[in-house]
Write a protein that holds these residues in place. Structure first.
Motif, mmCIF file in Angstrom:
data_model
loop_
_atom_site.group_PDB
_atom_site.id
_atom_site.type_symbol
_atom_site.label_atom_id
_atom_site.label_comp_id
_atom_site.label_asym_id
_atom_site.label_seq_id
_atom_site.Cartn_x
_atom_site.Cartn_y
_atom_site.Cartn_z
ATOM 1 N N ILE A 170 81.485 39.409 56.771
ATOM 2 C CA ILE A 170 82.270 40.258 55.736
ATOM 3 C C ILE A 170 83.503 40.289 56.319
ATOM 4 N N PRO A 171 84.506 40.073 55.339
ATOM 5 C CA PRO A 171 85.803 40.046 55.764
ATOM 6 C C PRO A 171 86.285 41.652 56.042
ATOM 7 N N LEU A 172 87.360 41.622 56.848
ATOM 8 C CA LEU A 172 87.700 43.090 57.502
ATOM 9 C C LEU A 172 89.222 43.109 56.874
ATOM 10 N N PHE A 173 89.529 44.180 56.247
ATOM 11 C CA PHE A 173 91.178 44.869 55.699
ATOM 12 C C PHE A 173 91.115 46.038 56.053
ATOM 13 N N LEU A 174 92.443 46.297 56.237
ATOM 14 C CA LEU A 174 92.948 47.550 56.338
ATOM 15 C C LEU A 174 94.125 47.766 55.588
ATOM 16 N N ASN A 175 94.237 48.214 54.485
ATOM 17 C CA ASN A 175 95.314 48.487 53.581
ATOM 18 C C ASN A 175 95.902 47.228 53.133
ATOM 19 N N GLY A 176 94.986 46.248 52.777
ATOM 20 C CA GLY A 176 95.264 45.060 52.382
ATOM 21 C C GLY A 176 95.683 44.002 53.384
ATOM 22 N N ARG A 177 95.668 44.382 54.548
ATOM 23 C CA ARG A 177 95.839 43.514 55.650
ATOM 24 C C ARG A 177 94.770 42.950 56.213
ATOM 25 N N TYR A 178 94.327 41.390 56.501
ATOM 26 C CA TYR A 178 93.326 40.953 57.022
ATOM 27 C C TYR A 178 93.395 40.958 58.545
ATOM 28 N N LEU A 179 92.198 41.605 58.873
ATOM 29 C CA LEU A 179 92.203 41.669 60.346
ATOM 30 C C LEU A 179 91.319 40.929 61.074
ATOM 31 N N GLY A 180 90.580 39.968 60.409
ATOM 32 C CA GLY A 180 89.385 39.243 60.900
ATOM 33 C C GLY A 180 88.170 39.363 60.267
ATOM 34 N N THR A 181 86.967 38.611 60.468
ATOM 35 C CA THR A 181 86.013 38.399 59.738
ATOM 36 C C THR A 181 84.831 38.857 60.977
ATOM 37 N N PHE A 182 84.067 39.891 60.373
ATOM 38 C CA PHE A 182 82.736 40.322 61.309
ATOM 39 C C PHE A 182 81.495 39.461 60.691
ATOM 40 N N ILE A 183 81.043 38.834 61.884
ATOM 41 C CA ILE A 183 80.075 37.788 61.576
ATOM 42 C C ILE A 183 78.708 38.379 62.508
ATOM 43 N N GLN A 184 77.508 38.159 62.055
ATOM 44 C CA GLN A 184 76.278 38.366 62.521
ATOM 45 C C GLN A 184 75.362 36.935 62.510
ATOM 46 N N TYR A 185 74.815 36.622 63.692
ATOM 47 C CA TYR A 185 73.974 35.356 63.746
ATOM 48 C C TYR A 185 72.386 35.794 63.732
ATOM 49 N N LEU A 186 71.547 35.566 62.806
ATOM 50 C CA LEU A 186 70.032 36.197 62.712
ATOM 51 C C LEU A 186 69.522 34.820 63.041
ATOM 52 N N SER A 187 68.751 34.826 64.200
ATOM 53 C CA SER A 187 68.023 33.782 64.710
ATOM 54 C C SER A 187 66.489 33.559 63.765
ATOM 55 N N LEU A 188 66.631 32.203 63.266
ATOM 56 C CA LEU A 188 65.297 31.816 62.582
ATOM 57 C C LEU A 188 64.188 31.652 63.594
ATOM 58 N N SER A 189 64.691 31.209 64.729
ATOM 59 C CA SER A 189 63.582 31.166 65.690
ATOM 60 C C SER A 189 62.662 32.659 65.972
ATOM 61 N N ASN A 190 63.244 33.606 65.814
ATOM 62 C CA ASN A 190 62.534 34.685 65.938
ATOM 63 C C ASN A 190 61.805 34.903 64.726
ATOM 64 N N LEU A 191 62.189 34.452 63.343
ATOM 65 C CA LEU A 191 61.472 34.557 62.261
ATOM 66 C C LEU A 191 60.306 33.653 62.332
ATOM 67 N N SER A 192 60.267 32.529 62.947
ATOM 68 C CA SER A 192 59.297 31.519 63.249
ATOM 69 C C SER A 192 57.978 32.255 64.575
ATOM 70 N N ASN A 193 58.635 33.004 65.356
ATOM 71 C CA ASN A 193 57.792 33.423 66.350
ATOM 72 C C ASN A 193 57.177 34.831 65.539
ATOM 73 N N SER A 194 57.832 35.379 64.716
ATOM 74 C CA SER A 194 57.058 36.576 64.125
ATOM 75 C C SER A 194 56.190 36.102 62.990
ATOM 76 N N LEU A 195 56.209 34.745 62.647
ATOM 77 C CA LEU A 195 55.077 34.502 61.846
ATOM 78 C C LEU A 195 53.671 34.325 62.616
ATOM 79 N N ILE A 196 54.104 33.787 63.706
ATOM 80 C CA ILE A 196 52.496 33.395 64.561
ATOM 81 C C ILE A 196 52.300 34.364 65.577
ATOM 82 N N ARG A 197 53.375 35.632 65.587
ATOM 83 C CA ARG A 197 53.063 36.454 66.599
ATOM 84 C C ARG A 197 51.840 37.475 65.919
ATOM 85 N N GLY A 198 50.781 37.672 67.045
ATOM 86 C CA GLY A 198 49.692 38.446 66.345
ATOM 87 C C GLY A 198 48.642 37.601 65.769
#
Length: 618
Positions: A170-198
């Protein structure tokens, strides 16, 4: 025949009905076990659906948390509460985010110089990396579009993290001025692990597909990343660039690779969960002698594309249930076989009279009345069978008696006349006289009187019997009927009692055949010669004699003419003489030649006589 205890057909039918009832119960039991097997399969499908629904909810919750977190950060920056440039405040905020369960492997800020400054939630370890050019598209697009909601990238393999990831930014703006982009990396390996966990120790292979054939989650996804994906990294630039997710053909799962060849299976959905955003599908796949069942759900409200989550397992999962069914079926089969054996024994016992009856009927059909050794059918304890056996025995005796009468008639009467007398339905022995046009053949032995003077009576009778056997067979083979034996003479007629086409030719052929047979063989050691007269004309055929003794013959001038022609052979030196009336009805008149003309007694004009050509008379 001794009286025996007999059973009615009703008793036999009741016994058969009882046996079939037992078999019916066995079949119903077998079908019930089949339904139990089907219900067991549906139960496993329902359990798989619950697992898939759980994965769907877990993924939705993770993406929802990531989205809420991104929106919170953007709102804090836009309100001035949080400033990425204020290093201390920004780090404190990031640590605060890590205090909650984030379900992400990294998060942070993308600056304008391609730098990612982020953190690992586990221990808040710093991450500093230069992003590849394609990852900078997030920042550049955000800079150009201005403030917007968060976005989710297409899943890919990230060589830096050595995992499959989804990037939410998601882009970060303050009063119309671009400050950077906030990014999050979601691991799909965790998703695969959750499929077989239990699910350790439980059958089934879960998977998640996107874009039709890309594998987003699978128990083998980590193995693929550690081997295949890592082997693609050949340089620094590639090492920093994302790699597309593997296809269903790359993951090493043969069932998943051939999922397009599976066939739909119909099943009940009344006990399965349903929602507006997912549809459950059940299909089967035959592969290398193994049958697999595939359960899939399609999720439409995903941020990147329609997604399919599913699970497949081999039908061998039902082996225990199947073994129980096989055991029950085997026991039922044993009972069924025993029932069949008992039924066969009973049927053989009670149908033995029918089989004997059928065998006797076939023998009668094959050999007819010529077989005089038909044994009497034995009686039966079943009343109807016993009556049928008695009737059949009486019928055979009656047929033999009738044939014996016909055979005796045939020794004194022509066979066709005997058949007509038996078919007349009366005992008068009289056939209506009928006028017809026919051909008469008169055959006489030459010099028979002189021959009799030199032979004893027994030798004469033996010679005549041999001679008559020969000539009779020839005449009957050509369709003629012998009406009289007059000493050594034979009177035969063609077309008098049975309709015979070309009767003139048949009479001539008989005369030629008789001459050939008499000239080429001996009769009781004696050589004979004979003469034949043939004439065609109108005559009367019927029976004559007293009421108690009748004879069947033909009368008329045409018969007398044949006698005179036979005698005329002495004058002309011939063996066969035909009248002009016979000559005119031959199919090939060239077969004979003119022998002369005579004035027959009682006629005003001369009669032209014909004889066979020399090559035809022998």
């Amino acid at each position: 025949m001794a009286e025996k205890r007999r059973y009615s057909v009703l008793t036999v039918l009741l016994a058969g009905f009882s046996v079939t009832s037992v078999l019916g119960v066995g079949i119903a039991l077998y079908l019930g076990l089949g339904a139990a097997y089907q219900n067991t399969r549906n139960l496993w499908v329902m359990m798989s659906d619950l697992d898939l629904t759980s994965v769907q909810r877990s993924m939705h919750e993770r993406m929802e948390n990531v989205s809420l977190r991104a929106t919170w950060v953007a709102d804090q920056v836009a309100s001035g509460t949080l400033d990425p440039a204020f290093q201390h405040g920004w780090q404190n905020a990031m640590r605060a985010l890590a205090a909650s369960h984030m379900d992400v492997m990294a998060y942070g800020l993308i600056t304008g110089d391609r730098q990612f400054i982020g953190y690992n939630p586990e221990g808040m370890r710093d991450i500093r990396r230069t992003l590849p050019a394609d990852d900078m598209l997030f920042s550049e697009l955000a800079h150009l579009r201005g403030p917007s909601t968060n976005h989710t990238s297409f899943p890919r393999w990230d060589p830096y993290f050595k995992q499959t990831v989804i990037a939410n930014w998601i882009p970060l703006f303050l009063n119309g001025r671009y400050l950077g982009t906030f990014i999050q990396y979601l691991s799909l390996s965790n998703l695969s692990n959750s499929l077989i966990r239990g699910r350790e120790g439980l059958p089934g292979v879960p998977f998640v597909l996107i874009a039709g054939n890309r594998v987003m989650a699978h128990p083998r996804l980590s193995e693929w990343g550690n081997s295949t994906a890592s082997s693609l990294v050949n340089g620094a630039d590639i090492a920093r660039s994302p790699i597309p997710l593997p296809t269903i053909n790359d993951i090493g799962d043969p069932v998943l690779a051939n999922i397009g060849k599976s066939e739909n299976i119909r099943f009940r959905k009344t006990t399965l969960e349903k929602s507006d955003s997912s549809t459950l599908k059940l299909s089967g796949l035959e592969l290398n002698g193994h049958y697999s069942i595939i359960v899939t759900k399609q999720i439409l409200n995903t941020p990147f594309s329609p997604m399919i989550i599913g699970m497949h397992f081999e039908e061998a999962l039902f082996d225990d249930e199947w073994n129980r069914l096989v055991l029950a079926s085997a026991m039922g089969g044993v009972v069924l076989i025993l029932s069949i054996i008992i039924a066969i024994l009973i049927a053989r016992q009670f149908t033995k009279p029918i089989r004997l009856f059928a065998s006797a009927a076939r023998a009668f059909e094959k050999d007819g009345i010529d077989n005089h050794d038909f044994p009497d059918l034995s009686g039966s304890r079943i009343r109807e069978y016993d009556d049928a056996a008695r009737s059949f025995n009486h019928m055979i005796k009656a047929v033999h008696d009738r044939e014996r009468i016909t055979s005796l008639f045939g020794k004194f009467l022509p066979a066709s006349i005997a058949r007509k007398l038996l078919a007349s339905g009366t005992d008068s022995g009289v056939l209506p006289p009928q006028q017809c046009e026919a051909t008469v053949l008169f055959v006489d032995i030459e010099a028979f009187t002189s021959l009799c003077e030199t032979l004893d009576p027994q030798q004469i009778v033996s010679m005549l019997n041999a001679y008559f056997d020969c000539t009779t067979n020839i005449i009957e083979e050509h369709g003629g009927i012998i009406t009289q034996f007059q000493g050594d003479a034979i009177l035969a007629v063609f077309n008098a009692f049975d309709e015979l086409n070309d009767h003139a030719d048949a009479a001539l052929d008989s005369a030629i055949a008789i001459q050939h047979a008499v000239n080429t063989r001996q009769f009781d050691g004696l050589s004979l010669r004979c003469r034949c007269g043939v004439n065609t004309g109108r005559m009367i055929a019927g029976n004559v004699g007293a009421s108690a003794r009748l004879s069947f013959t033909v009368h008329g001038d045409a018969v007398n003419t044949a006698l005179r022609l036979e005698r005329e052979n002495k004058v002309l030196g011939t063996r066969i003489l035909l009248s002009d009336s016979t000559h005119d009805q031959l199919s090939d008149p060239e077969r004979v030649v003119k022998a002369g003309t005579i004035q027959l007694r009682g006629r005003h004009s001369e009669t032209v006589l014909y004889t066979c050509r020399p090559q035809n008379s022998r």
